[in-house]
Design a protein around this motif. Structure first.
Motif, short mmCIF file in Angstrom:
data_model
loop_
_atom_site.label_atom_id
_atom_site.label_comp_id
_atom_site.label_asym_id
_atom_site.label_seq_id
_atom_site.Cartn_x
_atom_site.Cartn_y
_atom_site.Cartn_z
N LEU A 157 1.15 -1.15 0.37
CA LEU A 157 -0.03 -0.23 0.00
C LEU A 157 0.60 1.33 0.13
CD1 LEU A 157 -2.82 1.36 0.02
CD2 LEU A 157 -2.49 1.42 2.87
N LEU A 158 2.22 0.90 0.74
CA LEU A 158 2.62 2.61 1.35
C LEU A 158 3.47 3.30 -0.10
CD1 LEU A 158 4.29 2.05 4.61
CD2 LEU A 158 2.39 3.41 3.77
N VAL A 159 3.62 1.55 -1.00
CA VAL A 159 4.66 1.75 -2.66
C VAL A 159 3.49 2.39 -3.33
CG1 VAL A 159 5.89 0.16 -4.16
CG2 VAL A 159 6.16 0.04 -1.88
N VAL A 160 2.57 2.33 -3.61
CA VAL A 160 1.39 2.34 -4.12
C VAL A 160 1.49 3.59 -4.27
CG1 VAL A 160 -0.87 1.83 -5.58
CG2 VAL A 160 1.00 -0.12 -5.07
N VAL A 161 0.93 4.45 -2.64
CA VAL A 161 0.72 5.34 -2.74
C VAL A 161 1.59 6.61 -2.82
CG1 VAL A 161 0.36 6.72 -1.24
CG2 VAL A 161 -1.15 4.75 -1.05
N ALA A 162 3.21 5.96 -2.45
CA ALA A 162 3.67 6.56 -2.37
C ALA A 162 4.41 7.28 -4.84
CB ALA A 162 5.27 6.16 -2.04
N LEU A 163 3.80 6.11 -5.16
CA LEU A 163 4.24 6.09 -6.77
C LEU A 163 2.77 6.77 -7.74
CD1 LEU A 163 5.76 2.44 -7.42
CD2 LEU A 163 6.90 4.62 -7.31
N ALA A 164 1.98 6.23 -6.58
CA ALA A 164 0.21 7.20 -7.67
C ALA A 164 0.45 8.35 -6.86
CB ALA A 164 -0.70 6.19 -6.64
N SER A 165 1.95 8.60 -6.01
CA SER A 165 1.59 10.90 -5.51
C SER A 165 2.37 11.21 -5.98
CB SER A 165 1.18 10.35 -3.81
OG SER A 165 1.92 9.96 -3.43
N LEU A 166 3.46 10.29 -6.09
CA LEU A 166 4.35 11.08 -6.62
C LEU A 166 3.95 10.91 -9.03
CD1 LEU A 166 7.46 9.80 -5.50
CD2 LEU A 166 7.34 12.10 -5.93
N GLY A 167 3.21 10.02 -9.31
CA GLY A 167 3.04 10.31 -10.33
C GLY A 167 2.29 11.37 -10.67
N SER A 168 1.14 11.63 -9.92
CA SER A 168 0.18 12.96 -9.77
C SER A 168 0.77 14.27 -9.62
CB SER A 168 -0.94 12.23 -8.84
OG SER A 168 -1.42 11.19 -8.78
N GLY A 169 1.57 14.28 -8.97
CA GLY A 169 2.92 15.82 -8.84
C GLY A 169 3.35 15.63 -10.52
N ALA A 170 4.10 14.56 -10.82
CA ALA A 170 4.75 14.75 -12.00
C ALA A 170 3.62 14.88 -13.11
CB ALA A 170 5.28 13.53 -12.40
N LEU A 171 2.64 14.16 -13.67
CA LEU A 171 1.34 14.89 -14.05
C LEU A 171 0.95 15.98 -13.76
CD1 LEU A 171 -0.76 13.80 -16.34
CD2 LEU A 171 -2.01 13.75 -14.07
N GLY A 172 0.74 16.41 -12.94
CA GLY A 172 0.72 17.83 -12.49
C GLY A 172 1.61 19.39 -13.05
N LEU A 173 3.27 18.48 -12.97
CA LEU A 173 4.30 18.89 -14.06
C LEU A 173 3.94 19.74 -14.77
CD1 LEU A 173 6.88 21.56 -12.59
CD2 LEU A 173 7.87 18.78 -13.02
N ALA A 174 4.20 17.77 -15.73
CA ALA A 174 4.41 18.13 -17.03
C ALA A 174 2.80 19.34 -17.25
CB ALA A 174 4.17 16.87 -17.34
N LEU A 175 1.53 19.26 -16.38
CA LEU A 175 0.22 19.55 -17.29
C LEU A 175 0.37 21.15 -17.55
CD1 LEU A 175 -2.36 17.60 -17.04
CD2 LEU A 175 -1.50 17.85 -18.82
N GLY A 176 0.87 21.50 -16.03
CA GLY A 176 0.86 23.10 -15.38
C GLY A 176 2.56 23.55 -16.90
N THR A 177 3.42 22.96 -17.21
CA THR A 177 4.05 23.75 -18.37
C THR A 177 4.18 23.69 -19.39
OG1 THR A 177 5.80 21.47 -17.88
CG2 THR A 177 6.35 23.17 -16.05
N LEU A 178 2.99 22.39 -19.81
CA LEU A 178 3.16 22.15 -21.63
C LEU A 178 1.82 23.08 -21.86
CD1 LEU A 178 3.88 18.36 -21.83
CD2 LEU A 178 5.58 20.47 -22.70
N VAL A 179 0.83 23.85 -20.77
CA VAL A 179 -0.17 23.45 -20.70
C VAL A 179 -0.92 25.26 -21.26
CG1 VAL A 179 -3.47 24.02 -20.84
CG2 VAL A 179 -1.50 21.73 -20.14
N ARG A 180 -0.73 26.43 -21.87
CA ARG A 180 -0.58 27.22 -21.22
C ARG A 180 -1.87 28.12 -20.47
NH1 ARG A 180 3.82 29.85 -24.13
NH2 ARG A 180 4.61 27.26 -24.16
N PRO A 181 -1.99 29.33 -19.70
CA PRO A 181 -3.30 29.77 -19.18
C PRO A 181 -4.44 30.32 -19.89
CG PRO A 181 -1.40 30.76 -18.39
CD PRO A 181 -0.71 29.72 -19.72
N GLN A 182 -4.71 29.98 -21.05
CA GLN A 182 -6.31 30.29 -21.82
C GLN A 182 -6.26 28.61 -22.56
OE1 GLN A 182 -2.65 31.39 -22.05
NE2 GLN A 182 -2.43 32.13 -24.30
#
Lengths: 271, 313
Positions: A157-182
């Motif tokens: 559980l801990l490994v899955v939660v750690a990976l899933a949350s890091l993956g979510s953060g990484a997804l957020g970084l990728a989308l936040g940097t690649l997507v323009r505000p508009q």
């Protein structure tokens, strides 16, 4: 400057960045809780409370199968984490990079550029874990039908939660940097909606067997592995993907999204 | 003593489309402790030069050395020596005034108590104490800029970069900021300031580089630059008629050093000898001379002489 002094400096700056984000999170705690639990709350309320009461039952395979609530819970926890990656990392980042440039002071911190980007991933992960925890009591208490979850392997559980949350953060970084505000509205329609509906949130991956093309098609969706990983950890009796496959896919997705996000972050912050 | 900033054939071409060559081989040395003005019109490349010095823009060619550190090869370390006041308000809008200072100190490795003390010290020094708990959105332009200066020097950098620091400020805030910049000199902080206000560069800078089209045209003290014009007095002629040919006529007048186009007429640089004014008026009369102003030369005069165009067009 020796290497150890340098690394200590990086560590201090990194903790400064985390402390800043924690402060901002604390200031906006109520909105954080609301935006985190609203979706799972309504999902379990409709699917696992209203539907059984009005006889619109959805069940797992066969009448003796697990309640829909049991199937739903891991998926909703995974979805809450991904949502957090978007709303805690991608949206603020899109604004900070696009309109206000207010990230500039952090870019000018005496650390390498990638470390500032990494901090976004780590803090997104912290919020992802908090979001998962906040969702848990809701999805456990609201359903009308019995919920059968238990943790067989805490390390898993801990490994899955750690990976899933890091993956979510990484997804957020990728989308936040690649997507323009508009383009944020478009991102919701083109990325988030398909991701959640086709993320094995409402059904286990194995149940897609009758639609083979879809079963293989959804494998590009990282949410699939988060949902299935949490299924493996929380409802081990139900069918789920092999753990090794889940973990390696989560690691791969996290690494690829992190690399893409860090690269795009650098391109957006250094001309 | 090595210079605080050394730019060595620095170039920057922004990737297109279309590619833009913003800086075309800039060589500069800024001495320790001086206030150095980078003066030029919008689009001259000033901000790009500052961006390269402050690790935010990667040079296409050449080197930028700040406090003996190469900002390209070791940006993280170089950032310890530099403070940046950007052209736009980049204050952290999710944090209070005090937190903007406090977390800045934390990013630079100061411990909690140290950061708190430093934030309070700066609040007091920059007279922001009563706004400590305010959010940046509540600050006026002048106060926001003052906070940006406080934040920029919070980690005690040796070199402070200010990019168009007074653009958009009201005259009172502008004067207040000038006083702050003069205070930096007293504290031994090297200041590099970009501006398109000639009076600002003239008043604040120990030395000025005039930059246009991505190149440094001249670099010296404001006094020397004006002296090199060889003009004791500048006459601004306002003419209602076309003035083709008048410049040639004026150049024949003894004591006229240079005639260039000015706003609404001509700008005549003279050695201010006796009787000259009357002769100029006489020569310009047929060209419907409407008004004539006599003034000391300014850096703008220097700029116009160098480029043939006004600083702000």
């Amino acid at each position: 400057m020796t290497e150890s002094v340098r690394v200590r400096g990086y560590g201090r700056a990194f903790s400064g960045l985390i402390l800043r984000d924690l402060r901002v999170l604390r200031r906006g705690l109520a909105p954080f809780v609301v935006r985190t639990i609203m979706n799972p709350l309504l999902s379990v309320f409709v699917f696992a409370y209203v539907f059984p009461k009005i006889g619109q039952g959805m069940r797992g395979a066969g009448a003796a199968g697990p309640s829909f609530a049991t199937i739903l819970i891991p998926g909703l926890v995974a979805m809450a984490m991904v949502f957090q990656g978007i709303s805690a990392v991608a949206l603020p980042l899109a604004i900070e990079l696009g309109g206000t440039r207010e990230i500039e002071d952090r870019i000018l911190a005496p650390v390498p550029n990638w470390l500032v980007a990494m901090e976004k991933i780590v803090f997104g992960a912290v919020q992802g874990v908090l979001a998962g925890l906040a969702v848990f009591p809701v999805v456990y208490l609201v359903p009308a039908t019995p919920v059968d979850i238990h943790v067989q392997s805490w390390p898993l559980l801990l490994v899955v939660v750690a990976l899933a949350s890091l993956g979510s953060g990484a997804l957020g970084l990728a989308l936040g940097t690649l997507v323009r505000p508009q383009q944020v509205g478009l991102m919701f329609a083109l990325v988030l909606v398909p991701m959640t509906f086709l993320g094995c949130v409402y059904y286990p991956w194995a149940a897609l067997h009758p639609i083979r093309w879809l079963q293989f098609g959804v494998l590009i969706n990282p949410l699939v592995y988060m949902s299935e990983g949490l299924r493996a950890a929380l409802t081990p009796e139900l069918s789920h993907m092999p753990v090794l496959l889940v973990l390696s896919a989560l690691v791969t997705a996290t690494v690829l999204l992190s690399l893409a996000g860090i690269r795009a972050f650098r391109r957006r912050t250094i001309a | 003593m090595s210079p605080a900033i050394r730019l060595d054939r620095l170039e920057k071409e922004y990737r297109g489309p279309p590619p833009v060559k913003a800086v075309r081989g800039v060589d500069l040395e800024v001495r320790r402790g001086e206030v150095f003005g980078l003066l030029g019109p919008n689009g001259a490349g000033k901000s790009t030069v500052v961006g390269m010095c402050t690790t935010q823009v990667l040079p296409t060619a050449g080197r930028a050395i700040v406090e003996d550190l190469d900002v390209v090869t070791d940006p993280a370390r170089a950032r310890r020596c530099i403070g940046v006041v950007p052209q736009y308000n980049t204050l952290d809008r999710a944090c209070t005034v005090r937190e903007n200072l406090y977390y800045h100190c934390r990013y630079f490795g100061l411990a909690r108590a140290e950061s708190q003390a430093r934030a309070d010290e700066l609040l007091e020094q920059f007279q922001l104490g009563d706004r400590a708990g305010a959010m940046p959105a509540q600050l006026s332009g002048g106060l926001a800029q003052r906070l940006q200066v406080a934040r920029a020097i919070a980690h005690r950098p040796a070199v402070l970069f200010l990019d168009e620091p007074t653009a958009g400020l009201d005259p009172q805030s502008r004067l207040a900021l000038w006083a702050l910049i003069e205070g930096m000199r007293d504290r031994g902080i090297t200041v590099l300031l970009t501006t398109h206000y000639m009076d600002e560069a003239d008043r604040l800078s120990d030395r000025v580089a005039i930059i246009d089209g991505g190149k440094v045209l001249v670099c010296d003290t404001p006094a020397a630059l004006k002296r090199d014009l060889g003009a004791g007095t500048v006459l601004d002629l306002q003419l209602d008629g076309a003035h083709d040919g008048l410049d040639a006529v004026l150049r024949q007048v003894p004591g006229v050093r240079e005639v260039t186009a000015g706003a609404g007429g001509l700008q005549v640089m003279t050695d201010s000898r006796e009787g000259l004014l009357a002769r100029v008026v006489e020569a310009a009369g047929p060209y419907r001379l409407r008004d004539l102003a006599v003034r000391e030369p300014t850096l703008e005069t220097v700029f116009i002489k160098l480029t043939g165009k006004a600083l702000r067009d």
